[in-house]
Design a protein around this motif. Sequence first.
Motif, short mmCIF file in Angstrom:
data_model
loop_
_atom_site.label_atom_id
_atom_site.label_comp_id
_atom_site.label_asym_id
_atom_site.label_seq_id
_atom_site.Cartn_x
_atom_site.Cartn_y
_atom_site.Cartn_z
N VAL A 140 0.85 -1.20 0.00
CA VAL A 140 0.00 0.00 0.00
C VAL A 140 0.88 1.25 0.00
N LEU A 141 0.47 2.25 -0.75
CA LEU A 141 1.09 3.56 -0.71
C LEU A 141 -0.06 4.57 -0.78
N SER A 142 -0.20 5.37 0.27
CA SER A 142 -1.29 6.35 0.31
C SER A 142 -0.74 7.74 0.59
N ASP A 143 -1.65 8.70 0.72
CA ASP A 143 -1.24 10.08 0.96
C ASP A 143 -0.54 10.27 2.30
N ASN A 144 -0.47 9.24 3.13
CA ASN A 144 0.25 9.33 4.40
C ASN A 144 1.72 9.68 4.21
#
Length: 185
Positions: A37-41
Motif C-alpha cells: 500500500v502507498l497512500s497520501d500518508n
Amino acid sequence: MNAALAILMMLTLISIPNTDDTIDFGRADGKVSDWGVLSDNVMGGITSSNLAYSDDALILTGDISLANYGGFSSVKTRFNRIDLSQYKGLKIRYRASRQSFAFTLENSTNWTRPNYKGALPKSSENAWTEATIAFKDFAEYQIGEPTGDKLDPAILTSIVRLGIITTEKKEGPFSLEVDYIAFIR
C-alpha cells in the motif's frame, strides 16, 4: 538446476508477469500476494488504507481523506525492472466501489518524475468488470497532475513499478478487488 539458481529465478518473477503473461492475485499456491500500500500518508495525508488477499484476489479497502492535501490510496509492486515493450496493453478483472481507479506504470524510482496512468472504466457498484487498456491510451502525470502528454512507447523497456491508484480525490470509504492482470500482445 541448483538451489541458488532456482531461488534467483523465483525472486526475478516476484511482482512481474510470469511466463503466461499474467499476474494472478491471491493467497493460494502460485498466486501473487506481495504488492504494498502507498497512500497520501507519505506526504502528511490521513487516508486510511488496508491491503489484504483472499485465496483468489488482492483487496484494497479504506477511507479517503482530503485533509492535509491528501486524497489518494494505491497498491504497488516493489521496485524491479520490468520490460513491457513486447505488449500492447493489459486486461484486468476487478470490482470497485465508491471510487474510480487507474493502472499506473513508473519508469523512475524518483516520485517527482512523470508516471503514466490508464483509467479503469467505472463499473457497476461492486460488479466484476473485465477491461482492456492499451498502453497507447496511458496519459503522463507528474506529481498527480496530467502533463497533456501520452506514454512514450520507448519507456516500456524500463518500467520499474506497476500499481493501481484511486483517481477521484473524493472523500469516503472505498474498496477494490483485483482478480488478475494479463498483459496482452
